[in-house]
Structure formats: C-alpha cells, structure tokens
Scaffold this motif. Structure first.
Motif, short mmCIF file in Angstrom:
data_model
loop_
_atom_site.label_atom_id
_atom_site.label_comp_id
_atom_site.label_asym_id
_atom_site.label_seq_id
_atom_site.Cartn_x
_atom_site.Cartn_y
_atom_site.Cartn_z
N ARG A 65 0.84 -1.20 0.00
CA ARG A 65 0.00 0.00 0.00
C ARG A 65 0.88 1.26 0.00
O ARG A 65 0.59 2.22 -0.70
N ARG A 67 3.79 1.48 -1.29
CA ARG A 67 4.35 1.56 -2.65
C ARG A 67 3.32 2.16 -3.60
O ARG A 67 3.65 2.99 -4.44
N GLU A 68 2.05 1.75 -3.47
CA GLU A 68 0.99 2.31 -4.30
C GLU A 68 0.84 3.82 -4.09
O GLU A 68 0.58 4.56 -5.04
N ARG A 94 -1.78 11.33 -5.26
CA ARG A 94 -2.45 11.04 -3.98
C ARG A 94 -3.43 12.17 -3.68
O ARG A 94 -3.06 13.33 -3.63
N TRP A 158 -0.58 1.83 6.04
CA TRP A 158 0.68 1.60 5.35
C TRP A 158 1.81 1.61 6.38
O TRP A 158 1.62 2.06 7.51
#
Length: 188
Positions: A65, A67-68, A94, A158
């Motif tokens: 997460r 990394r996303e 984001r 995360w």
C-alpha cells in the motif's frame, strides 16, 4: 577409653575448609548465574506462530500500500538534541492529505528494553518532528506508520521499514521494499 582430643570448633580445622570451600564456591557461582539469567533474560518467544505468520503477510500488504501511494521518508537524527526530523513525500496523484501524526518505532536488535516509540507531529506540509527518549547507537530497526488509535500495528494503512547503523550515519531514507508475499503464501 574415649579420646577427647578437643582442639576447638570445626571451622578452625583445615579439613573443614578443605571440604567446605568447593561447596561455598558452587553456591556463589550458582547464585550469580541465577541473577544474570533473571536480569538479562531473552525476550519472550511468540506462542501463536500462525497468528504471527498472518501478521507478516499483513505487513507485506501494508508495504504494498505504501508503494501504491508512492511514499518515501527521509529521516535525520540529531544525537545532540535528541530531535528527529522527517520529510514524507507522496506521489502527486495522492488525493487525501498526509496524516498529521506519525509513529516512528525504533527497535533494538537484541534488547526490547532499548526500543523507543517516537510520536512525530507535522510542523509543515510533509515535514514532521519528534523527540527521542534517549540517545541511539549501533544498529536499529525503524518502522514508520500513521499514528494508530489502537495498539495494533496491523491496523495501520501503510508502513515503511528500514535499518540504520548510527556509527556510519544519522540519516536514512525509508522506502517501501520491493518484496512481495513469499512463494506459496496467501494473503490474509
């Protein structure tokens, strides 16, 4: 006839000390071993291995997460003042804002009594500050995550992990690892 050759108390006889000295030494050494084992005992082994394995899989999901979200953290430790500065960067796509509070867990590789948790407060957009309880030295394991309402690390959205050697540097970049679930493991 009885021989009443009384030459005084037993502790004044050489044979008494010849017999008792090894016993006294064994008792003293045994007490020192017990003291050392009580005050320097190893950390407790986890009883529920299955639950611990599920937590490891959850950790992989949390790193995926991160990394996303494109999270990247730059940490700097000031050993003189005990201050920790952190710059958290996220990918431009984001949409939700960065959290106002983060939690930095600083783990000692051997002694859990030397672990620290540092509350990081946002001072400007993407810049956080916290204070160490005590100075750091040698190797430490770092875990950065949003501050949690519960005590459980697996509830975090995360996390970022890293390892620092304070003899070499006082700065580190935490980024999501590229590891994924081990082959044959399934996500929780």
């Amino acid at each position: 006839m009885s021989d009443t050759n009384d030459s005084g108390p037993a502790y004044r006889q050489p044979w008494f000390w010849f017999v008792m000295t090894p016993l006294i030494v064994v008792v003293c050494v045994s007490l020192s071993f017990v003291t050392v084992s009580l005050y320097h005992a190893d950390d407790r082994v986890v009883d529920n291995y299955y639950q611990q394995g599920r937590t490891i899989n959850q950790s992989f999901d949390q790193e995926a997460r991160a990394r996303e979200l494109g999270l990247l953290a730059n940490l700097r430790f000031d050993q003189q003042t005990g201050e920790v500065l952190l710059r958290l960067n996220a990918s431009s796509e984001r949409s939700d804002p960065l959290p106002e509070r983060l939690l930095l867990m600083v783990g000692h590789p051997v002694d859990a009594d030397l672990d620290q948790q540092v509350a990081m407060l946002e001072v400007r957009e993407g810049v956080y500050r916290g204070d160490l309880v005590r100075g750091l030295s040698h190797r430490r394991y770092l875990t950065l995550l949003p501050e949690l309402e519960s005590e459980r690390m697996r509830d975090a959205e995360w996390l970022l992990r890293g390892e620092i050697q304070f003899e070499d540097t006082d700065q580190i970049e935490l980024s999501p690892s590229d590891r994924s679930l081990p082959e044959g493991a399934e996500a929780p």
